[in-house]
Design an enzyme around this catalytic site. Sequence first.
Site, mmCIF file in Angstrom:
data_model
loop_
_atom_site.group_PDB
_atom_site.id
_atom_site.type_symbol
_atom_site.label_atom_id
_atom_site.label_comp_id
_atom_site.label_asym_id
_atom_site.label_seq_id
_atom_site.Cartn_x
_atom_site.Cartn_y
_atom_site.Cartn_z
ATOM 1 N N LYS A 192 2.017 -8.918 13.258
ATOM 2 C CA LYS A 192 1.266 -8.159 12.257
ATOM 3 C C LYS A 192 0.884 -6.807 12.848
ATOM 4 O O LYS A 192 0.854 -6.650 14.075
ATOM 5 C CB LYS A 192 -0.019 -8.916 11.886
ATOM 6 N N ARG A 217 3.043 -22.214 5.771
ATOM 7 C CA ARG A 217 3.844 -23.222 5.046
ATOM 8 C C ARG A 217 4.523 -24.179 6.017
ATOM 9 O O ARG A 217 4.787 -25.323 5.667
ATOM 10 C CB ARG A 217 4.841 -22.501 4.125
HETATM 11 N N1 BES Z 1 -2.293 -15.820 6.877
HETATM 12 C C1 BES Z 1 -1.345 -14.993 6.247
HETATM 13 C C2 BES Z 1 -1.713 -14.658 4.806
HETATM 14 C C3 BES Z 1 -2.870 -13.715 4.621
HETATM 15 C C4 BES Z 1 -2.664 -12.353 4.592
HETATM 16 C C5 BES Z 1 -4.137 -14.203 4.418
HETATM 17 C C6 BES Z 1 -3.732 -11.507 4.391
HETATM 18 C C7 BES Z 1 -5.187 -13.359 4.199
HETATM 19 C C8 BES Z 1 -4.996 -12.013 4.186
HETATM 20 C C9 BES Z 1 0.020 -15.675 6.224
HETATM 21 O O1 BES Z 1 0.287 -16.468 7.315
HETATM 22 C C10 BES Z 1 1.030 -14.599 6.185
HETATM 23 O O2 BES Z 1 1.128 -13.865 7.130
HETATM 24 N N2 BES Z 1 1.776 -14.519 5.099
HETATM 25 C C11 BES Z 1 2.770 -13.522 4.951
HETATM 26 C C12 BES Z 1 3.989 -14.175 4.372
HETATM 27 C C13 BES Z 1 5.201 -13.301 4.343
HETATM 28 C C14 BES Z 1 5.654 -13.004 5.763
HETATM 29 C C15 BES Z 1 6.298 -13.974 3.571
HETATM 30 C C16 BES Z 1 2.239 -12.449 4.010
HETATM 31 O O3 BES Z 1 1.539 -12.786 3.038
HETATM 32 O O4 BES Z 1 2.464 -11.285 4.283
HETATM 33 MN MN MN Z 2 1.098 -15.369 8.907
#
Ligand code: BES
Ligand code: MN
Length: 518
Positions: free
Chosen positions: A291, A365
């Site tokens: 990230k 997931r």
């Molecule tokens: N934990 C995150 C989702 C999230 C993002 C929660 C911002 C709260 C605030 C999750 O693990 C994630 O990173 N999801 C990705 C999925 C994508 C890579 C398909 C996302 O939402 O960007």
């Molecule tokens: Mn994530």
Amino acid sequence: MEVTKLIVTEKKAEQFSGDLLVFCVEQDKKNKLLKCDNPMVRSWLEQQGSLAEFSAKEDEYLLLYPQAALKEADGPAFFLARRLLLVGLGEVDDKKGDELRERCRQAGGIVAQQAAKVKAVKVMVCLPEILGLRTKAVAECFSEGVLLGDYRFLKYKKSDPKDETYQGLVEIRLGVSSATDAIHKGARQGQIAALAARQARDMANEPGNGWTPSHFAAHARMLAKKYSLKCTVLDKDDMKRLGMGGILAVNQGSTEPPRMVILDYRPIHASQILLVVGKGLTFDSGGISLKSAIGMEEMKYDMCGGAAVLGFMQAIGEERPDLRVIAIVPSTDNMAGGAALKPGDIITHYNGLTSEIVNTDAEGRLILADALAYGVEKFKPDYVVDLATLTGAVIVGLGHHRTGVLGNNDELVGRLLAAGERSAEPLWRLPLGKEYTRQNESQVADMKNTGGKTAGTITAAAYLEKFVGETPWAHLDIAGTAWEFTEKSYIPKGPSGTGVRTLLELVRRWKKEEKVEA
Ligand code: BES
Ligand code: MN
Ligand code: ZN
């Protein structure tokens, strides 16, 4: 924080000598009146005519010094309390049900906020008589609102030992004309719900180095002991033995060992089984698909699903419903160490399905899939609900005001929608369907772990759907509501504890013999 005493009392408000005495004031627009159950306050309001700064609109309040304001000229004060707080309820006569419950919660939150402002430790709230709401529910929602509003996380603020930080309420008295069993029960229900949600907030507020998978395990063991639940904790070796390739894959880049925490509440009379699963990702760096740095610290909240589920189990332990409830929290962090999972890797889940990893940041997931498949197979539940901070996409779609809900069973989803409405944790349903499932198709494996740029919340849920079989299942994406939830008096900044009260409401309204129709 100390446990706040909650007392239902018939004692007169005039005799209360604590820090803060609270009355509610309703608007009566038709008669251009402000209505208050207490005759002294009522006549004082009448004497004032109109008050520029207080018209009893919902969320309005007025803080008074009773010694100065509410007394006859040169006479004694009517009230002994140090401060007096009038809280506006707005117009209530035309409102009903869920809306009135929320008014009471919000008014309760204001009580907590103002108590903090004047450093009040003992408060008395004279519960209003509201036309469309039983006093039991008024008691429930007020105690819920006050206790949720009176939340603070001070554990790591120890810099100045001389600093006399306000520590919150010590005693809350709910004043009623007749302290019935029902009102006591209502107050108790509100207390159970609020304390469970506060427990979830406590876990969430812990940083990634303060709350690890082992902390989830230890907390679950503590709950098991306190409430006679059965606790099982699967460690890395168990996961290897069982073939939980999802959670193991996510954990590969970490030095912190993973845990799968299982809590089983099994009453003697239970005809049905509810399984709840919560994402317990104690820190999400994204892994190799790292990230960006901005805001990454918030990813310590990526365990809010797990926190909600364990908070909920605390409430279940207190209330002991006639329903078997099993909680599973798959827990690990998502780090980018040398052994980390890589894009392109293929993993095998507990149920044998393989998955091509396209993005290591779509890790939630992966750990949920193993937990769901394992839970469904082992416990054969009648219903499954999972909670997870799963996608940023749900924030794009619904903002911070509603949790996304998706599921394979209309009735279960319907019940959750109703429970969310009643507990003011509103949900909004998104669809599933083969078009979305197809987005997850892989050239080389049974599926891939992202479904592309569009419909991210739905494709994430479509991934999970593969792991519950025919079991009625609903998925709550709480990424937008687990923190930064709609700002209100009883939801402070930081984690909200969302999901706890929705699940509890779901169980409270469970009709024992009712079978969900497919
Ligand atoms: N934990 C995150 C989702 C999230 C993002 C929660 C911002 C709260 C605030 C999750 O693990 C994630 O990173 N999801 C990705 C999925 C994508 C890579 C398909 C996302 O939402 O960007
Ligand atoms: Mn994530
Ligand atoms: Zn995550």
